[in-house]
Motif scaffolding. Sequence first.
Motif, PDB file in Angstrom:
ATOM      1  N   ASP A  80      11.894   2.797 -10.290  1.00 20.60           N
ATOM      2  CA  ASP A  80      12.936   2.940  -9.269  1.00 20.60           C
ATOM      3  C   ASP A  80      12.439   2.368  -7.949  1.00 20.60           C
ATOM      4  OD1 ASP A  80      14.664   4.329 -11.033  1.00 20.60           O
ATOM      5  OD2 ASP A  80      13.592   6.206 -10.609  1.00 20.60           O
ATOM      6  N   TYR A  81      13.300   1.578  -7.311  1.00 17.12           N
ATOM      7  CA  TYR A  81      12.948   0.956  -6.036  1.00 17.12           C
ATOM      8  C   TYR A  81      12.885   2.007  -4.923  1.00 17.12           C
ATOM      9  CZ  TYR A  81      13.034  -2.223  -2.069  1.00 17.12           C
ATOM     10  OH  TYR A  81      12.717  -2.891  -0.921  1.00 17.12           O
ATOM     11  N   VAL A  82      11.828   1.953  -4.118  1.00 16.33           N
ATOM     12  CA  VAL A  82      11.682   2.845  -2.965  1.00 16.33           C
ATOM     13  C   VAL A  82      11.983   2.024  -1.718  1.00 16.33           C
ATOM     14  CG1 VAL A  82      10.083   4.264  -1.639  1.00 16.33           C
ATOM     15  CG2 VAL A  82       9.944   4.233  -4.142  1.00 16.33           C
ATOM     16  N   ARG A  83      13.024   2.428  -0.990  1.00 13.96           N
ATOM     17  CA  ARG A  83      13.393   1.693   0.231  1.00 13.96           C
ATOM     18  C   ARG A  83      12.307   1.853   1.283  1.00 13.96           C
ATOM     19  NH1 ARG A  83      18.336  -0.342   1.133  1.00 13.96           N
ATOM     20  NH2 ARG A  83      18.170   0.023   3.369  1.00 13.96           N
ATOM     21  N   ARG A  84      11.932   0.731   1.863  1.00 13.71           N
ATOM     22  CA  ARG A  84      10.932   0.722   2.928  1.00 13.71           C
ATOM     23  C   ARG A  84      11.594   1.145   4.237  1.00 13.71           C
ATOM     24  NH1 ARG A  84       8.006  -4.675   2.932  1.00 13.71           N
ATOM     25  NH2 ARG A  84       6.859  -3.764   1.221  1.00 13.71           N
ATOM     26  N   SER A  85      10.894   1.933   5.005  1.00 12.65           N
ATOM     27  CA  SER A  85      11.413   2.377   6.289  1.00 12.65           C
ATOM     28  C   SER A  85      11.638   1.166   7.200  1.00 12.65           C
ATOM     29  CB  SER A  85      10.420   3.332   6.954  1.00 12.65           C
ATOM     30  OG  SER A  85      10.845   3.650   8.243  1.00 12.65           O
ATOM     31  N   GLN A  86      12.721   1.176   7.950  1.00  9.50           N
ATOM     32  CA  GLN A  86      13.017   0.084   8.879  1.00  9.50           C
ATOM     33  C   GLN A  86      12.546   0.393  10.292  1.00  9.50           C
ATOM     34  OE1 GLN A  86      14.119  -2.921   7.739  1.00  9.50           O
ATOM     35  NE2 GLN A  86      13.756  -1.878   5.803  1.00  9.50           N
ATOM     36  N   THR A  87      12.027   1.596  10.491  1.00 11.32           N
ATOM     37  CA  THR A  87      11.517   1.966  11.807  1.00 11.32           C
ATOM     38  C   THR A  87      10.000   2.086  11.737  1.00 11.32           C
ATOM     39  OG1 THR A  87      11.776   4.321  11.343  1.00 11.32           O
ATOM     40  CG2 THR A  87      13.625   3.211  12.426  1.00 11.32           C
ATOM     41  N   THR A  88       9.370   1.758  12.834  1.00 10.35           N
ATOM     42  CA  THR A  88       7.920   1.804  12.915  1.00 10.35           C
ATOM     43  C   THR A  88       7.508   3.119  13.563  1.00 10.35           C
ATOM     44  OG1 THR A  88       7.929  -0.583  13.250  1.00 10.35           O
ATOM     45  CG2 THR A  88       5.902   0.573  13.747  1.00 10.35           C
ATOM     46  N   ALA A  89       6.794   3.937  12.827  1.00  7.56           N
ATOM     47  CA  ALA A  89       6.332   5.212  13.366  1.00  7.56           C
ATOM     48  C   ALA A  89       5.276   4.955  14.435  1.00  7.56           C
ATOM     49  CB  ALA A  89       5.756   6.074  12.251  1.00  7.56           C
ATOM     50  N   PHE A  90       5.382   5.675  15.536  1.00  2.00           N
ATOM     51  CA  PHE A  90       4.409   5.545  16.622  1.00  2.00           C
ATOM     52  C   PHE A  90       3.259   6.511  16.333  1.00  2.00           C
ATOM     53  CE2 PHE A  90       3.071   6.535  21.122  1.00  2.00           C
ATOM     54  CZ  PHE A  90       2.458   5.308  21.334  1.00  2.00           C
ATOM     55  N   THR A  91       2.241   5.995  15.640  1.00  2.00           N
ATOM     56  CA  THR A  91       1.063   6.781  15.285  1.00  2.00           C
ATOM     57  C   THR A  91      -0.182   6.062  15.797  1.00  2.00           C
ATOM     58  OG1 THR A  91       0.711   5.653  13.177  1.00  2.00           O
ATOM     59  CG2 THR A  91       2.182   7.585  13.151  1.00  2.00           C
ATOM     60  N   ARG A  92      -1.273   6.797  15.913  1.00  2.00           N
ATOM     61  CA  ARG A  92      -2.540   6.172  16.314  1.00  2.00           C
ATOM     62  C   ARG A  92      -2.901   5.044  15.357  1.00  2.00           C
ATOM     63  NH1 ARG A  92      -6.614   9.617  19.350  1.00  2.00           N
ATOM     64  NH2 ARG A  92      -5.405  11.402  20.022  1.00  2.00           N
ATOM     65  N   PHE A  93      -2.773   5.334  14.070  1.00  2.63           N
ATOM     66  CA  PHE A  93      -3.134   4.340  13.066  1.00  2.63           C
ATOM     67  C   PHE A  93      -2.326   3.059  13.253  1.00  2.63           C
ATOM     68  CE2 PHE A  93      -2.822   2.284   8.973  1.00  2.63           C
ATOM     69  CZ  PHE A  93      -4.151   2.216   8.596  1.00  2.63           C
ATOM     70  N   ASN A  94      -1.008   3.169  13.403  1.00  4.09           N
ATOM     71  CA  ASN A  94      -0.169   1.977  13.576  1.00  4.09           C
ATOM     72  C   ASN A  94      -0.482   1.270  14.893  1.00  4.09           C
ATOM     73  OD1 ASN A  94       1.074   2.196  11.126  1.00  4.09           O
ATOM     74  ND2 ASN A  94       2.895   3.218  11.908  1.00  4.09           N
TER      75      ASN A  94
END
Length: 194
Positions: A80-94
């Motif tokens: 089953d296809y998992v939709r990728r998030s279209q928003t970028t989470a504001f995290t330290r890692f990102n």
Amino acid sequence: MGFDSGRYLARQPNLLNKRSALVLNADYRPLSYFPLSVWPWQESVKAKYLDRVDVIAEYDEMIKSPSVSIKIPSVVVLRDYVRRSQTTAFTRFNLFLRDEFSCQYCGSKGEVTFDHVVPRCRGGKTRWENVVAACGACNLKKGSKELKSSGLKLRKAPFKPSVDFLINKGRKFPPNYLHRSWIDFLYWDAELEN
């Protein structure tokens, strides 16, 4: 008497721990690049047994029970296809990924923290356009001063990255372990350079 991979793996448990499976979405792209979407061998065997994935590459080693023998999957594709998030989470890692884990003032790589370009005590907000990765020395030097009075200069202006931007940045940081069966699936959709 033939080779019993089960006994071989039992005597070398570290080898078994390195038998992770690359997890691809139904479109044959990794769910994520950084961190790379991998499952421990137990999860991939379970998903195969429950018919949730298609196995497209396997290790030579097998997991055996009294009733079943299963080769350890090396690359699996979700049914089953998992939709990728279209928003970028504001995290330290990102944030660190956007800035390539390097100080945006001096360019040093390695241990970084984050710094508010316009300090919070001067009205600066905690958001993409005002926070950058910084080494400890530059962060301490800047402190709560304005950028101009600190003597530091930004190498590039901070910005909110797109999901695709972070995916492409993540490709530059391969994990410590890449099995040869994974390579074709990690870079086939990468943009070619001139």
